[in-house]
Scaffold this motif. Structure first.
Motif, PDB file in Angstrom:
ATOM      1  N   GLU A  61      34.425 -36.619  -5.709  1.00  0.00           N
ATOM      2  CA  GLU A  61      32.941 -37.232  -5.282  1.00  0.00           C
ATOM      3  C   GLU A  61      32.674 -35.134  -5.253  1.00  0.00           C
ATOM      4  N   ASP A  62      33.174 -34.405  -5.472  1.00  0.00           N
ATOM      5  CA  ASP A  62      32.946 -32.732  -5.674  1.00  0.00           C
ATOM      6  C   ASP A  62      33.584 -32.064  -6.239  1.00  0.00           C
ATOM      7  N   ALA A  63      33.094 -30.763  -6.230  1.00  0.00           N
ATOM      8  CA  ALA A  63      33.757 -29.640  -8.024  1.00  0.00           C
ATOM      9  C   ALA A  63      34.744 -29.325  -7.147  1.00  0.00           C
ATOM     10  N   LYS A  64      35.465 -29.191  -5.427  1.00  0.00           N
ATOM     11  CA  LYS A  64      36.875 -28.653  -5.895  1.00  0.00           C
ATOM     12  C   LYS A  64      37.557 -29.997  -6.671  1.00  0.00           C
ATOM     13  N   LYS A  65      37.600 -31.463  -6.047  1.00  0.00           N
ATOM     14  CA  LYS A  65      38.010 -32.224  -6.483  1.00  0.00           C
ATOM     15  C   LYS A  65      38.562 -32.088  -7.453  1.00  0.00           C
ATOM     16  N   ILE A  69      42.204 -31.625  -9.754  1.00  0.00           N
ATOM     17  CA  ILE A  69      42.840 -32.297 -10.352  1.00  0.00           C
ATOM     18  C   ILE A  69      43.193 -32.041 -12.205  1.00  0.00           C
ATOM     19  N   ASN A  70      41.599 -31.241 -12.366  1.00  0.00           N
ATOM     20  CA  ASN A  70      41.517 -31.158 -13.823  1.00  0.00           C
ATOM     21  C   ASN A  70      41.813 -32.238 -14.902  1.00  0.00           C
ATOM     22  N   PRO A  71      40.937 -32.573 -15.026  1.00  0.00           N
ATOM     23  CA  PRO A  71      40.542 -33.781 -15.723  1.00  0.00           C
ATOM     24  C   PRO A  71      40.833 -33.431 -16.856  1.00  0.00           C
ATOM     25  N   ASN A  72      41.266 -34.189 -18.190  1.00  0.00           N
ATOM     26  CA  ASN A  72      41.401 -34.546 -19.193  1.00  0.00           C
ATOM     27  C   ASN A  72      40.378 -34.910 -20.073  1.00  0.00           C
ATOM     28  N   ASP A  96      27.626 -26.347 -11.970  1.00  0.00           N
ATOM     29  CA  ASP A  96      28.472 -24.924 -12.673  1.00  0.00           C
ATOM     30  C   ASP A  96      30.198 -25.512 -13.662  1.00  0.00           C
ATOM     31  N   CYS A  97      31.184 -26.421 -12.616  1.00  0.00           N
ATOM     32  CA  CYS A  97      31.921 -27.628 -12.207  1.00  0.00           C
ATOM     33  C   CYS A  97      31.726 -27.330 -13.668  1.00  0.00           C
TER      34      CYS A  97
END
Length: 143
Positions: A61-65, A69-72, A96-97
């Motif tokens: 739901e947001d940039a922090k999450k 989790i740094n998804p592929n 930005d993320c």
């Protein structure tokens, strides 16, 4: 409609009928898939479809999450109005993320319907909105 952009990691499609494309992007090295939830569309069907191919699916739901989790792979499904989606994307600090992850780190990205439209420089549906600018051009409402 299916478009594979100049970068090999960005796939955009009108709908989920391109199951082979979806399966290919999800199965490529079974890894974490993030589904962006902007709170305006039904993401449950996308989540259930991805779970068939990959067990490691996270709704974000947001940039922090998203950064944590740094998804592929990242999927942005969407139903609704472009302006509201762009507003929610920016309110949740995802712009930005996403730019860093997709454009700089080459994280795979799949935009479905509305998720595809906001990749353009400008979206003209119920107003004029600045998109992410990954695709040069404008998205105009059909009349």
């Amino acid at each position: 409609m299916k478009v594979l952009l100049g970068k090999k990691n960005i796939l955009i499609t009108q709908n989920l009928s391109y199951s082979l494309d979806l399966q290919a992007i999800i199965n490529y090295s079974m890894s974490t898939v993030a589904i962006l939830d902007l709170g305006i569309g039904n993401i449950k069907s996308v989540y259930n479809a991805i779970k068939v191919f990959n067990k490691d699916v996270v709704i974000v739901e947001d940039a922090k999450k998203l950064c944590d989790i740094n998804p592929n792979k990242i999927i942005l499904p969407g139903v609704g109005a472009v302006g509201e989606a762009i507003y929610e994307l920016r309110k949740r600090n995802l712009e930005d993320c996403l730019n860093k992850m997709v454009l700089n780190k080459n994280v795979y990205f799949l935009g479905i319907c509305l998720g595809m439209q906001i990749l353009a420089e400008e979206c003209n549906e119920f107003g004029k909105f600045r998109g992410l600018g990954w695709i040069k051009g404008k998205v105009n409402i059909l009349k």
